[in-house]
Design an enzyme around this catalytic site. Structure first.
Site, PDB file in Angstrom:
ATOM      1  CG  HIS A  25      66.705 -47.738 -35.207  1.00  0.00           C
ATOM      2  ND1 HIS A  25      66.201 -46.420 -34.108  1.00  0.00           N
ATOM      3  CD2 HIS A  25      67.832 -48.089 -35.421  1.00  0.00           C
ATOM      4  CE1 HIS A  25      67.459 -45.963 -33.734  1.00  0.00           C
ATOM      5  NE2 HIS A  25      68.689 -46.501 -35.321  1.00  0.00           N
ATOM      6  CB  SER A  63      71.579 -48.104 -34.492  1.00  0.00           C
ATOM      7  OG  SER A  63      71.090 -47.027 -35.735  1.00  0.00           O
ATOM      8  CG  ASP A  87      63.400 -45.164 -32.553  1.00  0.00           C
ATOM      9  OD1 ASP A  87      62.676 -45.574 -34.396  1.00  0.00           O
ATOM     10  OD2 ASP A  87      64.510 -45.085 -33.276  1.00  0.00           O
TER      11      ASP A  87
END
Length: 226
Positions: free
Chosen positions: A200, A46, A197
């Protein structure tokens, strides 16, 4: 005006010489037009895919823009898949490395950490990726990850040693950690550069990472055989 044979010969030779020079110039020009950019595959999870960001704000688009600004003739392909582990990256390596690929960036291991996967398995998967790249004579930039302390010092030591040891063994370029350009591995200290979060990077965080990793990527591109 009368022309001697010598004058006619000189005129004909001059025309031929001009035609030859034009052909050479056209050939050089055509070669320049046909020159292919260096194609680099960014194999990752990701962090590479650009999770949580608009399409033009992720790692690959921002790095592509940075490379263009540096005058590099490079096409950076996004082979990032959110949630992917080192095993997942290995599983899709063959179809990611199409014949036109000239170099490889490997940014995998973050999800192995999140799942507490045995470092020996992560090492084996990454080594298999580097072996495959070596077999295709592709230069590699290996981007590491750092294990958190909550798995214990033994796990942390085993995991953190994977990247420098494999880079030395296979002669790849190395960045110690994807997050190194942010100045800390502690998410609590990186609030301004992280998404909600805490895992990231946001747009600004990606920009700092790109600026930090960019010179290594230029080094990778320069190592591609001409």
């Amino acid at each position: 005006m009368r022309h001697t044979w010598e004058t006619v010969f000189d005129l004909g030779y001059g025309a031929l010489r001009a035609l030859r020079n034009s052909a050479i110039a056209l050939s050089v020009s055509t070669c320049a037009v046909l020159a292919e950019p260096v194609t680099v595959v960014a194999l990752g999870d990701s962090l590479t895919a650009g999770y949580g960001l608009p399409q033009d704000e992720g790692f690959v688009p921002q790095m592509q823009a940075w490379l263009v600004a540096q005058g590099a003739d490079v096409v950076l392909l996004n082979a990032g898949v959110s949630g992917d582990t080192t095993a997942g990256g290995l599983a899709r390596l063959d179809w990611s490395l199409t014949p036109d690929v000239d170099a490889l960036i490997v940014t995998l291991g973050g999800n192995d950490l999140l799942r507490g996967i045995d470092p020996a398995n992560s090492r084996a998967n990454l080594e298999a990726i580097l072996k495959a790249a070596q077999g295709r004579k592709l230069p590699v930039l290996l981007v590491g990850m750092k294990a958190p302390g909550n798995y214990g010092p033994e796990y942390q030591s085993q995991f953190d040693s994977i990247y420098p040891e494999l880079a030395a063994q296979y002669g790849t370029l190395l960045v110690s950690s994807f997050f190194a350009p942010l100045g800390s591995e502690d998410p609590a200290k990186l609030g301004a550069f992280m998404q909600a979060d805490g895992l990231h990077p946001n747009k600004d965080g990606v920009a700092k990472i790109v600026a930090g990793l960019g010179p290594k990527l230029l080094e990778l591109v320069a190592s591609v055989p001409k």
